[in-house]
Design an enzyme around this catalytic site. Structure first.
Site, PDB file in Angstrom:
ATOM      1  N   TYR A  97     -16.085   7.026 -11.124  1.00 61.25           N
ATOM      2  CA  TYR A  97     -15.585   5.877 -10.352  1.00 61.25           C
ATOM      3  C   TYR A  97     -16.209   4.583 -10.890  1.00 61.25           C
ATOM      4  O   TYR A  97     -15.517   3.575 -11.092  1.00 61.25           O
ATOM      5  CB  TYR A  97     -15.935   6.101  -8.867  1.00 61.25           C
ATOM      6  CG  TYR A  97     -15.746   4.917  -7.959  1.00 61.25           C
ATOM      7  CD1 TYR A  97     -14.492   4.524  -7.507  1.00 61.25           C
ATOM      8  CD2 TYR A  97     -16.856   4.196  -7.511  1.00 61.25           C
ATOM      9  CE1 TYR A  97     -14.342   3.443  -6.652  1.00 61.25           C
ATOM     10  CE2 TYR A  97     -16.722   3.118  -6.650  1.00 61.25           C
ATOM     11  CZ  TYR A  97     -15.458   2.739  -6.227  1.00 61.25           C
ATOM     12  OH  TYR A  97     -15.318   1.667  -5.369  1.00 61.25           O
TER      13      TYR A  97
ATOM     14  N   ARG B 212     -30.184   1.915  -4.212  1.00 66.09           N
ATOM     15  CA  ARG B 212     -29.254   0.850  -4.626  1.00 66.09           C
ATOM     16  C   ARG B 212     -29.321  -0.262  -3.588  1.00 66.09           C
ATOM     17  O   ARG B 212     -29.329   0.012  -2.375  1.00 66.09           O
ATOM     18  CB  ARG B 212     -27.834   1.392  -4.729  1.00 66.09           C
ATOM     19  CG  ARG B 212     -26.812   0.304  -5.032  1.00 66.09           C
ATOM     20  CD  ARG B 212     -25.419   0.867  -5.140  1.00 66.09           C
ATOM     21  NE  ARG B 212     -25.230   1.645  -6.344  1.00 66.09           N
ATOM     22  CZ  ARG B 212     -24.438   2.724  -6.416  1.00 66.09           C
ATOM     23  NH1 ARG B 212     -23.801   3.155  -5.363  1.00 66.09           N
ATOM     24  NH2 ARG B 212     -24.307   3.364  -7.554  1.00 66.09           N
TER      25      ARG B 212
ATOM     26  N   ASP C 130       0.866  -1.190   0.000  1.00 65.20           N
ATOM     27  CA  ASP C 130       0.000   0.000   0.000  1.00 65.20           C
ATOM     28  C   ASP C 130       0.897   1.232   0.000  1.00 65.20           C
ATOM     29  O   ASP C 130       2.092   1.124   0.280  1.00 65.20           O
ATOM     30  CB  ASP C 130      -0.913  -0.001   1.253  1.00 65.20           C
ATOM     31  CG  ASP C 130      -2.198   0.807   1.044  1.00 65.20           C
ATOM     32  OD1 ASP C 130      -2.102   2.027   0.819  1.00 65.20           O
ATOM     33  OD2 ASP C 130      -3.285   0.213   1.119  1.00 65.20           O
TER      34      ASP C 130
HETATM   35  P1  NAD Z   1      -9.609   1.800   1.176  1.00 65.37           P
HETATM   36  O1  NAD Z   1      -9.484   3.180   0.621  1.00 65.37           O
HETATM   37  O2  NAD Z   1      -9.645   1.618   2.640  1.00 65.37           O
HETATM   38  O3  NAD Z   1      -8.460   0.863   0.580  1.00 65.37           O
HETATM   39  C1  NAD Z   1      -7.854   1.096  -0.664  1.00 65.37           C
HETATM   40  C2  NAD Z   1      -6.358   1.163  -0.424  1.00 65.37           C
HETATM   41  O4  NAD Z   1      -5.692   1.362  -1.674  1.00 65.37           O
HETATM   42  C3  NAD Z   1      -5.957   2.339   0.486  1.00 65.37           C
HETATM   43  O5  NAD Z   1      -5.314   1.874   1.649  1.00 65.37           O
HETATM   44  C4  NAD Z   1      -5.039   3.159  -0.383  1.00 65.37           C
HETATM   45  O6  NAD Z   1      -3.955   3.762   0.312  1.00 65.37           O
HETATM   46  C5  NAD Z   1      -4.548   2.116  -1.382  1.00 65.37           C
HETATM   47  N1  NAD Z   1      -4.006   2.777  -2.566  1.00 65.37           N
HETATM   48  C6  NAD Z   1      -4.549   3.805  -3.254  1.00 65.37           C
HETATM   49  N2  NAD Z   1      -3.709   4.185  -4.221  1.00 65.37           N
HETATM   50  C7  NAD Z   1      -2.617   3.403  -4.145  1.00 65.37           C
HETATM   51  C8  NAD Z   1      -1.402   3.338  -4.867  1.00 65.37           C
HETATM   52  N3  NAD Z   1      -1.149   4.176  -5.873  1.00 65.37           N
HETATM   53  N4  NAD Z   1      -0.498   2.399  -4.528  1.00 65.37           N
HETATM   54  C9  NAD Z   1      -0.725   1.555  -3.487  1.00 65.37           C
HETATM   55  N5  NAD Z   1      -1.858   1.570  -2.770  1.00 65.37           N
HETATM   56  C10 NAD Z   1      -2.800   2.487  -3.096  1.00 65.37           C
HETATM   57  O7  NAD Z   1     -10.930   1.183   0.502  1.00 65.37           O
HETATM   58  P2  NAD Z   1     -11.682  -0.184   0.821  1.00 65.37           P
HETATM   59  O8  NAD Z   1     -13.010   0.187   1.333  1.00 65.37           O
HETATM   60  O9  NAD Z   1     -10.826  -1.098   1.594  1.00 65.37           O
HETATM   61  O10 NAD Z   1     -11.878  -0.738  -0.664  1.00 65.37           O
HETATM   62  C11 NAD Z   1     -11.038  -1.741  -1.206  1.00 65.37           C
HETATM   63  C12 NAD Z   1     -11.447  -2.016  -2.641  1.00 65.37           C
HETATM   64  O11 NAD Z   1     -12.837  -2.395  -2.706  1.00 65.37           O
HETATM   65  C13 NAD Z   1     -11.308  -0.805  -3.565  1.00 65.37           C
HETATM   66  O12 NAD Z   1     -10.888  -1.246  -4.829  1.00 65.37           O
HETATM   67  C14 NAD Z   1     -12.710  -0.265  -3.660  1.00 65.37           C
HETATM   68  O13 NAD Z   1     -12.936   0.468  -4.846  1.00 65.37           O
HETATM   69  C15 NAD Z   1     -13.523  -1.548  -3.613  1.00 65.37           C
HETATM   70  N6  NAD Z   1     -14.890  -1.313  -3.121  1.00 65.37           N
HETATM   71  C16 NAD Z   1     -15.094  -0.939  -1.818  1.00 65.37           C
HETATM   72  C17 NAD Z   1     -16.389  -0.703  -1.379  1.00 65.37           C
HETATM   73  C18 NAD Z   1     -16.667  -0.288   0.034  1.00 65.37           C
HETATM   74  O14 NAD Z   1     -17.848  -0.041   0.348  1.00 65.37           O
HETATM   75  N7  NAD Z   1     -15.683  -0.191   0.902  1.00 65.37           N
HETATM   76  C19 NAD Z   1     -17.471  -0.862  -2.250  1.00 65.37           C
HETATM   77  C20 NAD Z   1     -17.221  -1.222  -3.574  1.00 65.37           C
HETATM   78  C21 NAD Z   1     -15.914  -1.480  -4.000  1.00 65.37           C
HETATM   79  N1  GDD Z   2     -20.738   9.591   3.077  1.00 60.28           N
HETATM   80  C1  GDD Z   2     -21.849  10.112   3.584  1.00 60.28           C
HETATM   81  N2  GDD Z   2     -21.760  10.910   4.700  1.00 60.28           N
HETATM   82  N3  GDD Z   2     -23.031   9.854   3.004  1.00 60.28           N
HETATM   83  C2  GDD Z   2     -24.140  10.376   3.556  1.00 60.28           C
HETATM   84  C3  GDD Z   2     -24.114  11.165   4.705  1.00 60.28           C
HETATM   85  C4  GDD Z   2     -22.856  11.460   5.299  1.00 60.28           C
HETATM   86  O1  GDD Z   2     -22.734  12.157   6.306  1.00 60.28           O
HETATM   87  N4  GDD Z   2     -25.380  11.522   5.018  1.00 60.28           N
HETATM   88  C5  GDD Z   2     -26.159  10.956   4.111  1.00 60.28           C
HETATM   89  N5  GDD Z   2     -25.429  10.284   3.196  1.00 60.28           N
HETATM   90  C6  GDD Z   2     -25.970   9.615   2.004  1.00 60.28           C
HETATM   91  C7  GDD Z   2     -25.251   9.939   0.693  1.00 60.28           C
HETATM   92  O2  GDD Z   2     -25.664  11.198   0.191  1.00 60.28           O
HETATM   93  C8  GDD Z   2     -25.737   8.790  -0.174  1.00 60.28           C
HETATM   94  O3  GDD Z   2     -26.975   9.103  -0.749  1.00 60.28           O
HETATM   95  C9  GDD Z   2     -25.884   7.636   0.817  1.00 60.28           C
HETATM   96  O4  GDD Z   2     -25.850   8.226   2.147  1.00 60.28           O
HETATM   97  C10 GDD Z   2     -24.791   6.607   0.740  1.00 60.28           C
HETATM   98  O5  GDD Z   2     -23.564   7.304   0.705  1.00 60.28           O
HETATM   99  P1  GDD Z   2     -22.149   6.554   0.815  1.00 60.28           P
HETATM  100  O6  GDD Z   2     -22.239   5.475   1.799  1.00 60.28           O
HETATM  101  O7  GDD Z   2     -21.123   7.607   1.029  1.00 60.28           O
HETATM  102  O8  GDD Z   2     -21.874   6.023  -0.652  1.00 60.28           O
HETATM  103  P2  GDD Z   2     -22.707   5.257  -1.789  1.00 60.28           P
HETATM  104  O9  GDD Z   2     -23.556   4.165  -1.246  1.00 60.28           O
HETATM  105  O10 GDD Z   2     -23.433   6.265  -2.608  1.00 60.28           O
HETATM  106  O11 GDD Z   2     -21.514   4.634  -2.613  1.00 60.28           O
HETATM  107  C11 GDD Z   2     -20.604   3.775  -1.922  1.00 60.28           C
HETATM  108  O12 GDD Z   2     -20.829   2.434  -2.190  1.00 60.28           O
HETATM  109  C12 GDD Z   2     -20.315   1.934  -3.378  1.00 60.28           C
HETATM  110  C13 GDD Z   2     -20.668   0.476  -3.511  1.00 60.28           C
HETATM  111  O13 GDD Z   2     -21.981   0.231  -3.180  1.00 60.28           O
HETATM  112  C14 GDD Z   2     -19.195   4.239  -2.183  1.00 60.28           C
HETATM  113  O14 GDD Z   2     -18.369   3.845  -1.103  1.00 60.28           O
HETATM  114  C15 GDD Z   2     -18.582   3.672  -3.399  1.00 60.28           C
HETATM  115  O15 GDD Z   2     -17.180   3.973  -3.389  1.00 60.28           O
HETATM  116  C16 GDD Z   2     -18.812   2.183  -3.411  1.00 60.28           C
HETATM  117  O16 GDD Z   2     -18.231   1.578  -4.543  1.00 60.28           O
END
Ligand code: NAD
Ligand code: GDD
Length: 336
Positions: free
Chosen positions: A149, A286, A32
């Site tokens: 994204y 969603r 990382d």
């Molecule tokens: P996170 O941000 O905690 O982890 C991603 C990691 O990638 C970070 O620690 C970051 O430092 C590292 N990274 C970014 N750029 C880098 C680089 N250039 N070189 C090396 N490392 C790098 O996110 P997460 O929630 O653990 O998500 C992990 C994966 O799952 C991601 O690909 C994300 O898009 C995908 N994903 C997560 C969610 C979610 O809800 N958490 C939903 C859908 C998809």
């Molecule tokens: N983050 C955030 N913070 N969202 C909020 C808040 C707040 O304080 N209050 C309300 N929301 C609402 C957002 O406006 C959105 O409509 C909903 O909560 C969910 O927001 P998030 O949890 O931030 O993200 P998401 O569900 O739209 O998208 C996430 O999920 C994807 C996969 O299902 C993201 O994390 C994406 O990166 C991920 O891939």
């Protein structure tokens, strides 16, 4: 015992995945650009490297590595991915990581690779009605993700599939649906709704303040998957004989208002919701459709949203009360 590289091991899901792979008896190298803020890594080796640099990728995934889990990405919740401000970084950084990792894997001895895609690949036109979002795998096309994204994730899925066809790589892909739990970021702009709202209610309770800000009108819907279920789903997809792309999410669809009520219950504290209609909202509705993964692989999530939120709320509460010490874990990881 396999020799495994986890890319993004300093992140939330990558950190949990490393711990599970170690428990399962494997040798693990994490990589990382940063250490995990909250926990000393369980990896046998942890490399700080920027995966945008092909030379670093080449060193990380050397000839001894059998399997790779690629979770590194420039990502965050709605506040990060839906303003448009980070679009070029999100697309450029994540694309280049995937391009580098795949090229290196195709030239080394890697037998299998996992890629973490997202529910954000699904078309916006199927997520306009908060009560009836459609996110089954067969509705991906015609493509119209609501964010850059999501477009990057869809492009990268196709990139992995192209390497599978042309280079014989064994590829597994899961589309995660909003994963939450302990060790996930809860502040700073990349946090997602479950962690953000837990934090806001904890802070309101500490300050004896009733008002919290909520993005949107609170009627938008989502489903949220607890981290332990995500890790099991990831391994089930990885170990399956099927190379289809699968949803790994929860089918427990709730409005943001309903999730707030659950957190209020857990906190035993009621708040006034101050709706911010100009803040990033993402799609109107969603929720994961798990019909395909259940039929093909048999994976199911086991935690209810309330069970997961109790663990998440308590963990964030402890972090806030004790004051997170980022440098403490960075130091111990360097020594590892
Ligand atoms: P996170 O941000 O905690 O982890 C991603 C990691 O990638 C970070 O620690 C970051 O430092 C590292 N990274 C970014 N750029 C880098 C680089 N250039 N070189 C090396 N490392 C790098 O996110 P997460 O929630 O653990 O998500 C992990 C994966 O799952 C991601 O690909 C994300 O898009 C995908 N994903 C997560 C969610 C979610 O809800 N958490 C939903 C859908 C998809
Ligand atoms: N983050 C955030 N913070 N969202 C909020 C808040 C707040 O304080 N209050 C309300 N929301 C609402 C957002 O406006 C959105 O409509 C909903 O909560 C969910 O927001 P998030 O949890 O931030 O993200 P998401 O569900 O739209 O998208 C996430 O999920 C994807 C996969 O299902 C993201 O994390 C994406 O990166 C991920 O891939």
């Amino acid at each position: 015992m396999k020799r495994i590289v986890v890319c993004g091991a300093g992140g939330f899901i990558g950190g949990h995945l490393v711990s599970r792979l170690k428990k399962d008896g494997h040798w693990v190298r994490g990589v990382d650009i940063k250490f995990n803020e909250f926990k000393k890594t369980d990896a046998d080796e942890f490399l700080i490297a920027d995966l945008r640099d092909p030379v670093k990728v080449d060193v990380t995934i050397d000839e001894t590595i059998d399997e790779v889990y690629q979770l590194a990405a420039d990502m965050g919740g709605s506040t990060y991915i839906n303003t448009g401000e980070h679009d070029s970084d999100v697309m450029h950084n994540s694309c280049i990581i995937n391009l580098n990792v795949l090229k290196t894997c195709s030239m080394k001895n890697v037998t299998k690779i996992f890629y973490s895609s997202s529910a954000c690949v699904y078309p916006e036109y199927n997520q306009l009605d908060p009560d009836n979002p459609k996110c089954s795998e067969d509705t991906t096309y015609p493509a119209e993700p609501d964010s850059e994204y999501g477009w990057e994730k869809l492009f990268s899925e196709r990139l992995y599939k192209a390497f599978e066809r042309n280079h014989g790589l064994n590829v597994r892909i899961a589309r995660f649906h909003n994963i939450y739990g302990p060790l996930g970021t809860f502040d700073g702009g990349r946090e997602k709704a479950p962690a953000a709202i837990c934090r806001k209610i904890i802070e309101a309770k500490i300050k004896k303040n009733k008002n919290i800000e909520i993005w949107g009108d609170g009627t938008q819907t989502r489903s949220f998957l607890y981290i332990d279920d995500c890790i099991q789903g990831t391994l089930d997809v990885f170990n399956s004989n099927s190379n289809e792309v699968f949803n790994v999410g929860s089918e427990e669809q709730v409005s943001i208002n309903q999730m707030i009520e659950i957190i209020e219950d857990v906190a035993n504290y009621k708040v006034n919701k101050n709706y911010q209609l100009d803040k990033p909202k993402g799609v109107r509705g969603r929720s994961s459709d798990n019909s395909f993964i259940q039929k093909q692989i048999g994976w199911k999530h086991t935690h209810t949203l309330k069970e997961g939120l109790i663990k998440t709320y308590n963990w964030i509460s402890n972090q806030i009360e004790s004051g997170t010490n980022i440098s403490k874990f960075s130091k111990s990881s360097i020594e590892n």
